[in-house]
Design an enzyme around this catalytic site. Structure first.
Site, PDB file in Angstrom:
ATOM      1  N   SER A 122     -31.065 -27.685  17.862  1.00  0.00           N
ATOM      2  CA  SER A 122     -30.692 -26.769  16.786  1.00  0.00           C
ATOM      3  C   SER A 122     -31.671 -25.608  16.806  1.00  0.00           C
ATOM      4  O   SER A 122     -32.616 -25.588  17.601  1.00  0.00           O
ATOM      5  CB  SER A 122     -30.761 -27.486  15.444  1.00  0.00           C
ATOM      6  OG  SER A 122     -32.117 -27.757  15.141  1.00  0.00           O
ATOM      7  N   LYS A 123     -31.463 -24.671  15.901  1.00  0.00           N
ATOM      8  CA  LYS A 123     -32.336 -23.488  15.830  1.00  0.00           C
ATOM      9  C   LYS A 123     -33.800 -23.882  15.640  1.00  0.00           C
ATOM     10  O   LYS A 123     -34.693 -23.236  16.145  1.00  0.00           O
ATOM     11  CB  LYS A 123     -31.904 -22.593  14.673  1.00  0.00           C
ATOM     12  CG  LYS A 123     -30.826 -21.638  15.080  1.00  0.00           C
ATOM     13  CD  LYS A 123     -30.677 -20.540  14.056  1.00  0.00           C
ATOM     14  CE  LYS A 123     -29.494 -19.667  14.452  1.00  0.00           C
ATOM     15  NZ  LYS A 123     -28.886 -19.029  13.311  1.00  0.00           N
ATOM     16  N   ARG A 124     -33.974 -24.952  14.908  1.00  0.00           N
ATOM     17  CA  ARG A 124     -35.331 -25.448  14.646  1.00  0.00           C
ATOM     18  C   ARG A 124     -36.093 -25.704  15.948  1.00  0.00           C
ATOM     19  O   ARG A 124     -37.302 -25.593  16.025  1.00  0.00           O
ATOM     20  CB  ARG A 124     -35.180 -26.753  13.852  1.00  0.00           C
ATOM     21  CG  ARG A 124     -36.384 -27.314  13.210  1.00  0.00           C
ATOM     22  CD  ARG A 124     -35.930 -28.366  12.185  1.00  0.00           C
ATOM     23  NE  ARG A 124     -34.946 -29.303  12.739  1.00  0.00           N
ATOM     24  CZ  ARG A 124     -35.242 -30.383  13.437  1.00  0.00           C
ATOM     25  NH1 ARG A 124     -36.487 -30.665  13.693  1.00  0.00           N
ATOM     26  NH2 ARG A 124     -34.281 -31.183  13.881  1.00  0.00           N
TER      27      ARG A 124
END
Ligand code: GLU
Length: 481
Positions: free
Chosen positions: A248-250
């Site tokens: 994910s973006k994380r």
């Protein structure tokens, strides 16, 4: 590295088929890269198809972002991109041919009816799928009512896909429901479009994320019904974050443009990193495009989910920065430096950066770092001192030594070698090690405790600028005796 001859098979055709609903993310870029390398390895073709059938979610901005990202990463496709939506009439034509051959049928079930069917399945905890209520019914019963065209999926037996990555995967045909091919407005579904386009584009190898493995069984059933050649499938495990969860973006799963614009990566580094993310060739870490083309095979793709690791990407980027042409790196950092300085760069500035680049690039792992570490060459006087530099200059006797260097340098020929000899003389005369002089000198000249080779830096700065910086330091400060 021995040159492996290409396994020439010009009939190989691969494709990358992104849906333009967002940026080109790194999973997509990796899929594209594998398709490209496989095609190039075999001397075949790598095609691009934009799957824009979802009109509500597809945007031109996303198409542009995908093409831009692919160009940046040199994921150079052959020919013009195929726009899937434009081919709707052809998709419908194939659906009608399946109707004609009895491999598809008209379903007149209304939305309410289907909702009631699903509610009953939910209540009975039965698998949720179309129950085939129109499969064997006379279409005349539907009259003029709107209908969808459904595929008549094989009811018995099983289908096995000899996937080049996943191995043999078998599904009971009873699991496959009669999917919709044409909606009631006559528009084709995605599943139909993929099969028709892959066939018409002559795709021989379908290499894509393993989130499409389930679709492959449905698609293959259609291909068999159409008596079209079956492609070879290779479903690649998805990319996970460094903690093993879905990327994910994380985790740094940004659009590839962010790797260029925000993270300061070189495209060849991103390519090399993506190649290694799920594909291996022994312990080789740095594999350039030519070598990757020579080596790439489907057998080297791992079955487990690859883990994305930004630190590794930075490490690979550092490698490619060191290999990169100096002029190219200057071009890449100039906008950044101009923004930091708040002024455009002159030809003289560029030439200083160009001459310093072979040293500067040895220390950076991204372009921002490279720009930041190059900045001292162009900063206006008096240059700002960072904490490390300040500390060095506050050491007992440091400013005095810098002042002595300033005096010694006044008359020397302005070359790194002559400067070095003069600085060594100062150290000898003062009875201290070279470092005792060089460290505060570096601080005074660069504003930092670390820099490329000090004498080269001094030479590059030029006599006036270098001596001016020393004056700034020594004339404004009381020498500490
Ligand atoms: N359009 C699909 C996607 O973006 C890919 C379909 C395929 O490769 O068959 O995930």
């Amino acid at each position: 590295m021995g040159a492996t001859p290409l396994a020439a098979d010009p009939t190989v055709v691969t494709r990358f088929a992104p849906s333009p609903t967002g940026f080109l993310h790194i999973g997509g870029a990796r899929t594209a890269l594998f398709n490209l390398l496989y095609a190039r390895h075999h001397g075949g073709k790598f095609l691009l198809r934009i799957e824009d059938t979802d009109r509500a979610r597809s945007t031109q901005a996303a198409v542009d972002a995908i093409l831009d990202g692919m160009r940046w990463l040199a994921l150079d496709w052959d020919g013009e991109p195929v726009m899937q939506f434009e081919r709707a009439p052809r998709h419908a034509e194939v659906a009608h041919s399946l109707l004609a051959s009895g491999h598809a049928y008209k379903c007149f079930a209304t939305a309410d009816e289907l909702e009631a069917m699903r509610a009953a399945q939910r209540a009975a905890k039965a698998p949720m799928r179309y129950d085939g209520r129109w499969r064997d019914r006379d279409p005349a019963d539907g009259g003029d009512a709107p209908f969808v065209v459904r595929f008549r999926a094989p009811a018995d037996g099983s289908t096995t896909i000899a996937d080049r990555v996943q191995g043999d995967v078998t599904v009971a045909n009873a699991e496959l429901d009669d999917m919709v091919l044409l909606r009631s407005d006559g528009s084709p579904t995605y599943m139909l479009a993929v099969v028709v386009d892959d066939h018409d584009m002559g795709v021989t190898h379908v290499i894509r994320g393993d989130d499409h493995l389930n679709n492959a069984f449905r698609q293959l059933a259609m291909i068999k019904a159409l008596q079209w050649p079956e492609p070879i499938y290779a479903h690649i495990p998805l990319i996970h974050g460094s903690d093993g969860t879905k990327l994910s973006k994380r985790h740094g799963a940004l659009g590839v443009d962010a790797y260029r614009d925000t993270l300061g990566m070189l495209p060849e580094a991103v390519d090399n990193y993506l190649l290694k993310l799920g594909w291996g060739h022994g312990d080789d870490e740095f594999i350039d495009r030519a070598q990757a083309t020579a080596w790439f095979d489907l057998g080297g793709i791992g079955r487990g989910a690859a883990r994305f690791d930004l630190k590794k990407l930075e490490h690979v980027n550092g490698h490619y920065l060191r290999l990169a042409d100096d002029g190219r790196l200057v071009d890449l950092i100039v906008p950044h430096i101009a923004a930091l300085l708040g002024r455009p760069l002159t030809d003289v500035d560029r030439s200083v950066l160009q001459r310093g680049m072979s040293e500067l690039k040895l220390r950076a792992t991204d372009l921002d770092m490279l720009a930041a570490s190059s900045l001292f060459y162009l900063r206006p006087r008096p240059i700002a001192m960072d904490a490390g530099a300040q500390k060095l200059l506050e050491t007992d006797g440091a400013v005095l030594l810098v002042a002595a260097v300033r005096t010694a340098l006044a008359g020397v020929e302005w070359t790194a070698a002559a400067i070095e000899a003069a600085v060594r003389d100062v150290a000898d005369t003062a009875g201290v090690k070279l470092g005792k002089v060089a460290q505060p000198l570096r601080a005074a000249v660069t504003g930092s405790a670390t820099s490329p080779g000090l004498f080269e830096v001094l030479e590059l700065l030029g006599r006036d600028e270098a001596l001016g910086r020393l004056d700034d330091m020594t004339l404004t400060k009381e020498p500490v005796a």
